[in-house]
Design an enzyme around this catalytic site. Structure first.
Site, short mmCIF file in Angstrom:
data_model
loop_
_atom_site.label_atom_id
_atom_site.label_comp_id
_atom_site.label_asym_id
_atom_site.label_seq_id
_atom_site.Cartn_x
_atom_site.Cartn_y
_atom_site.Cartn_z
CG PHE A 183 9.16 48.42 13.08
CD1 PHE A 183 8.22 48.46 12.32
CD2 PHE A 183 9.48 49.62 13.43
CE1 PHE A 183 7.47 49.78 11.77
CE2 PHE A 183 9.16 50.72 13.39
CZ PHE A 183 8.31 50.75 12.32
CG ASP A 184 7.99 41.72 12.78
OD1 ASP A 184 8.73 42.46 12.15
OD2 ASP A 184 6.95 40.78 12.41
CE LYS A 185 11.95 36.73 14.35
NZ LYS A 185 12.44 35.16 14.77
#
Length: 220
Positions: free
Chosen positions: A107-109
Protein backbone atom coordinates in the site's frame (compact mmCIF):
# COMPACT_ATOMS: atom_id res chain seq x y z
CA UNK A 1 -23.47 3.18 -1.29
CA UNK A 2 -26.39 0.73 -1.39
CA UNK A 3 -26.59 1.12 -5.18
CA UNK A 4 -22.87 0.45 -5.57
CA UNK A 5 -23.12 -2.69 -3.44
CA UNK A 6 -26.14 -3.88 -5.43
CA UNK A 7 -24.27 -3.33 -8.70
CA UNK A 8 -21.30 -5.26 -7.34
CA UNK A 9 -23.56 -8.16 -6.35
CA UNK A 10 -25.05 -8.25 -9.86
CA UNK A 11 -21.62 -8.71 -11.40
CA UNK A 12 -21.15 -12.46 -11.51
CA UNK A 13 -17.75 -13.97 -10.95
CA UNK A 14 -16.14 -16.43 -13.34
CA UNK A 15 -17.10 -19.30 -11.02
CA UNK A 16 -20.72 -18.14 -10.91
CA UNK A 17 -20.89 -17.92 -14.70
CA UNK A 18 -19.38 -21.39 -15.01
CA UNK A 19 -21.90 -22.86 -12.54
CA UNK A 20 -24.81 -21.14 -14.26
CA UNK A 21 -23.70 -22.56 -17.59
CA UNK A 22 -23.31 -26.02 -16.08
CA UNK A 23 -26.69 -25.82 -14.34
CA UNK A 24 -28.38 -24.92 -17.64
CA UNK A 25 -27.66 -28.45 -18.85
CA UNK A 26 -27.44 -30.30 -15.55
CA UNK A 27 -30.88 -29.32 -14.22
CA UNK A 28 -32.88 -30.51 -17.28
CA UNK A 29 -30.84 -33.73 -17.31
CA UNK A 30 -31.77 -34.47 -13.69
CA UNK A 31 -35.45 -33.74 -14.36
CA UNK A 32 -35.48 -35.95 -17.45
CA UNK A 33 -33.71 -38.76 -15.60
CA UNK A 34 -36.21 -38.60 -12.77
CA UNK A 35 -39.15 -38.44 -15.14
CA UNK A 36 -37.79 -41.45 -17.04
CA UNK A 37 -37.47 -43.48 -13.83
CA UNK A 38 -41.14 -42.81 -13.12
CA UNK A 39 -42.59 -42.95 -16.64
CA UNK A 40 -40.80 -45.91 -18.23
CA UNK A 41 -41.72 -48.47 -15.53
CA UNK A 42 -45.27 -47.12 -15.57
CA UNK A 43 -45.43 -47.47 -19.36
CA UNK A 44 -44.11 -51.00 -19.20
CA UNK A 45 -46.55 -51.80 -16.38
CA UNK A 46 -43.85 -53.38 -14.28
CA UNK A 47 -44.55 -54.50 -10.75
CA UNK A 48 -43.91 -52.30 -7.72
CA UNK A 49 -44.47 -49.01 -9.54
CA UNK A 50 -44.51 -47.19 -6.20
CA UNK A 51 -40.89 -48.24 -5.78
CA UNK A 52 -39.97 -46.58 -9.08
CA UNK A 53 -41.86 -43.41 -8.17
CA UNK A 54 -40.01 -43.35 -4.88
CA UNK A 55 -36.69 -43.88 -6.69
CA UNK A 56 -37.52 -41.02 -9.09
CA UNK A 57 -38.11 -38.69 -6.12
CA UNK A 58 -34.85 -39.82 -4.52
CA UNK A 59 -32.98 -38.93 -7.71
CA UNK A 60 -34.57 -35.47 -7.82
CA UNK A 61 -33.75 -34.72 -4.19
CA UNK A 62 -30.26 -36.21 -4.27
CA UNK A 63 -29.15 -34.75 -7.59
CA UNK A 64 -30.93 -31.41 -7.07
CA UNK A 65 -28.53 -28.64 -8.21
CA UNK A 66 -29.87 -26.14 -5.66
CA UNK A 67 -26.87 -26.46 -3.34
CA UNK A 68 -24.47 -26.17 -6.26
CA UNK A 69 -26.26 -23.25 -7.90
CA UNK A 70 -26.96 -21.29 -4.71
CA UNK A 71 -23.74 -21.82 -2.74
CA UNK A 72 -21.47 -19.56 -4.78
CA UNK A 73 -23.88 -16.59 -5.15
CA UNK A 74 -24.74 -16.70 -1.45
CA UNK A 75 -21.07 -16.81 -0.45
CA UNK A 76 -20.32 -13.87 -2.76
CA UNK A 77 -23.33 -11.92 -1.50
CA UNK A 78 -22.30 -12.42 2.13
CA UNK A 79 -18.70 -11.41 1.43
CA UNK A 80 -19.69 -8.23 -0.43
CA UNK A 81 -22.27 -7.27 2.21
CA UNK A 82 -19.86 -7.88 5.10
CA UNK A 83 -17.16 -5.85 3.36
CA UNK A 84 -19.63 -3.01 2.80
CA UNK A 85 -20.45 -2.88 6.53
CA UNK A 86 -16.70 -2.42 7.17
CA UNK A 87 -16.51 0.46 4.70
CA UNK A 88 -14.98 -1.57 1.86
CA UNK A 89 -16.55 -1.60 -1.59
CA UNK A 90 -15.56 -4.59 -3.72
CA UNK A 91 -16.69 -4.22 -7.33
CA UNK A 92 -17.80 -7.81 -7.86
CA UNK A 93 -17.25 -11.52 -7.38
CA UNK A 94 -14.33 -11.64 -9.83
CA UNK A 95 -12.35 -9.29 -7.59
CA UNK A 96 -13.04 -11.48 -4.57
CA UNK A 97 -11.59 -14.46 -6.40
CA UNK A 98 -8.52 -12.44 -7.35
CA UNK A 99 -8.08 -11.44 -3.69
CA UNK A 100 -7.91 -15.13 -2.75
CA UNK A 101 -4.82 -15.50 -4.95
CA UNK A 102 -2.91 -12.56 -3.50
CA UNK A 103 0.24 -13.49 -1.58
CA UNK A 104 1.67 -10.04 -0.86
CA UNK A 105 -0.11 -6.67 -0.67
CA UNK A 106 1.68 -3.30 -0.85
CA UNK A 107 0.00 0.00 0.00
CA UNK A 108 1.05 3.59 -0.52
CA UNK A 109 1.32 6.29 2.14
CA UNK A 110 -1.15 7.57 4.73
CA UNK A 111 -4.76 7.72 3.59
CA UNK A 112 -5.08 4.30 1.97
CA UNK A 113 -5.51 2.09 5.01
CA UNK A 114 -4.91 4.66 7.74
CA UNK A 115 -6.84 7.71 8.86
CA UNK A 116 -3.86 10.04 8.95
CA UNK A 117 -4.55 11.11 12.52
CA UNK A 118 -1.63 11.22 14.96
CA UNK A 119 -2.03 9.90 18.51
CA UNK A 120 0.22 10.15 21.56
CA UNK A 121 1.34 6.68 22.66
CA UNK A 122 3.70 7.73 25.45
CA UNK A 123 4.34 10.94 27.38
CA UNK A 124 6.96 11.06 30.11
CA UNK A 125 9.17 13.45 32.02
CA UNK A 126 12.85 12.59 32.13
CA UNK A 127 13.42 14.93 35.07
CA UNK A 128 12.20 14.09 38.57
CA UNK A 129 12.02 17.82 39.33
CA UNK A 130 9.21 18.40 36.83
CA UNK A 131 5.73 17.00 37.42
CA UNK A 132 4.31 15.12 34.43
CA UNK A 133 1.01 17.03 34.61
CA UNK A 134 2.78 20.37 34.70
CA UNK A 135 4.89 19.39 31.71
CA UNK A 136 1.82 18.27 29.80
CA UNK A 137 0.06 21.53 30.63
CA UNK A 138 2.96 23.65 29.39
CA UNK A 139 3.47 21.65 26.21
CA UNK A 140 -0.23 21.36 25.31
CA UNK A 141 -0.75 25.08 25.92
CA UNK A 142 2.08 25.99 23.56
CA UNK A 143 1.04 23.34 21.00
CA UNK A 144 -2.51 24.73 21.00
CA UNK A 145 -1.14 27.78 19.20
CA UNK A 146 0.30 25.60 16.41
CA UNK A 147 -1.52 24.22 13.36
CA UNK A 148 0.72 21.15 13.03
CA UNK A 149 -1.11 17.75 13.09
CA UNK A 150 1.16 16.50 15.88
CA UNK A 151 0.23 19.58 17.92
CA UNK A 152 -3.45 18.62 17.67
CA UNK A 153 -2.59 15.11 18.88
CA UNK A 154 -0.73 16.46 21.93
CA UNK A 155 -3.55 18.85 22.80
CA UNK A 156 -6.08 16.02 22.45
CA UNK A 157 -3.94 13.81 24.69
CA UNK A 158 -3.76 16.54 27.32
CA UNK A 159 -7.53 16.89 27.35
CA UNK A 160 -7.89 13.14 27.70
CA UNK A 161 -5.79 13.50 30.85
CA UNK A 162 -8.13 16.28 32.09
CA UNK A 163 -5.56 18.97 31.37
CA UNK A 164 -7.03 21.90 29.46
CA UNK A 165 -4.50 23.98 27.50
CA UNK A 166 -4.44 27.74 28.01
CA UNK A 167 -2.94 29.39 24.93
CA UNK A 168 -3.71 32.84 26.35
CA UNK A 169 -1.01 32.23 28.98
CA UNK A 170 1.66 31.60 26.33
CA UNK A 171 4.02 34.45 25.52
CA UNK A 172 6.65 34.93 22.83
CA UNK A 173 5.36 32.05 20.72
CA UNK A 174 7.65 31.20 17.79
CA UNK A 175 7.50 28.66 15.01
CA UNK A 176 10.71 27.20 13.54
CA UNK A 177 9.96 25.32 10.28
CA UNK A 178 11.57 21.89 10.21
CA UNK A 179 12.48 22.12 13.88
CA UNK A 180 9.53 22.87 16.15
CA UNK A 181 8.04 25.68 18.24
CA UNK A 182 8.81 27.59 21.39
CA UNK A 183 7.04 29.83 23.88
CA UNK A 184 7.07 31.11 27.45
CA UNK A 185 4.56 30.01 30.07
CA UNK A 186 4.61 30.29 33.88
CA UNK A 187 8.04 31.92 33.67
CA UNK A 188 9.55 28.99 31.76
CA UNK A 189 10.76 28.95 28.18
CA UNK A 190 9.55 25.75 26.45
CA UNK A 191 10.92 24.35 23.20
CA UNK A 192 8.97 21.56 21.47
CA UNK A 193 10.20 19.71 18.38
CA UNK A 194 12.93 17.44 17.07
CA UNK A 195 16.59 17.32 18.13
CA UNK A 196 17.34 20.55 16.25
CA UNK A 197 15.07 22.54 18.54
CA UNK A 198 17.04 21.33 21.57
CA UNK A 199 20.23 22.53 19.94
CA UNK A 200 18.59 25.89 19.27
CA UNK A 201 17.57 26.04 22.93
CA UNK A 202 21.11 25.17 23.99
CA UNK A 203 19.62 22.48 26.19
CA UNK A 204 20.63 18.92 25.29
CA UNK A 205 19.74 17.53 28.71
CA UNK A 206 16.63 17.96 30.77
CA UNK A 207 13.55 16.88 28.86
CA UNK A 208 15.36 16.16 25.60
CA UNK A 209 15.68 12.63 24.27
CA UNK A 210 17.26 12.04 20.86
CA UNK A 211 15.35 8.75 20.51
CA UNK A 212 11.97 10.50 20.74
CA UNK A 213 10.22 11.81 17.61
CA UNK A 214 8.98 14.82 19.58
CA UNK A 215 11.14 16.33 22.34
CA UNK A 216 10.68 19.01 24.96
CA UNK A 217 13.52 21.27 26.09
CA UNK A 218 12.92 23.53 29.08
CA UNK A 219 14.94 26.56 30.02
CA UNK A 220 14.05 27.75 33.52
Amino acid sequence: MATLVEDAQNRKSRTQRLIDKFAKYYTPAVVLMSAALAAIPAGLRVHHQNHWFHLALVVVVTACPCGLVLSTPIATFCALSQAATKGLLIKGGDFLEHLAKIKVAAFDKTGTVTSGNFTVTEFQSLSHDININSLLYWVSSIESKSSHPIAAAIVSYGRSESIEPKPENVEAFQNFPGEGISGKIDGREIFVGNSKIAQRAGCLGGEHSSNSPTNFAINS
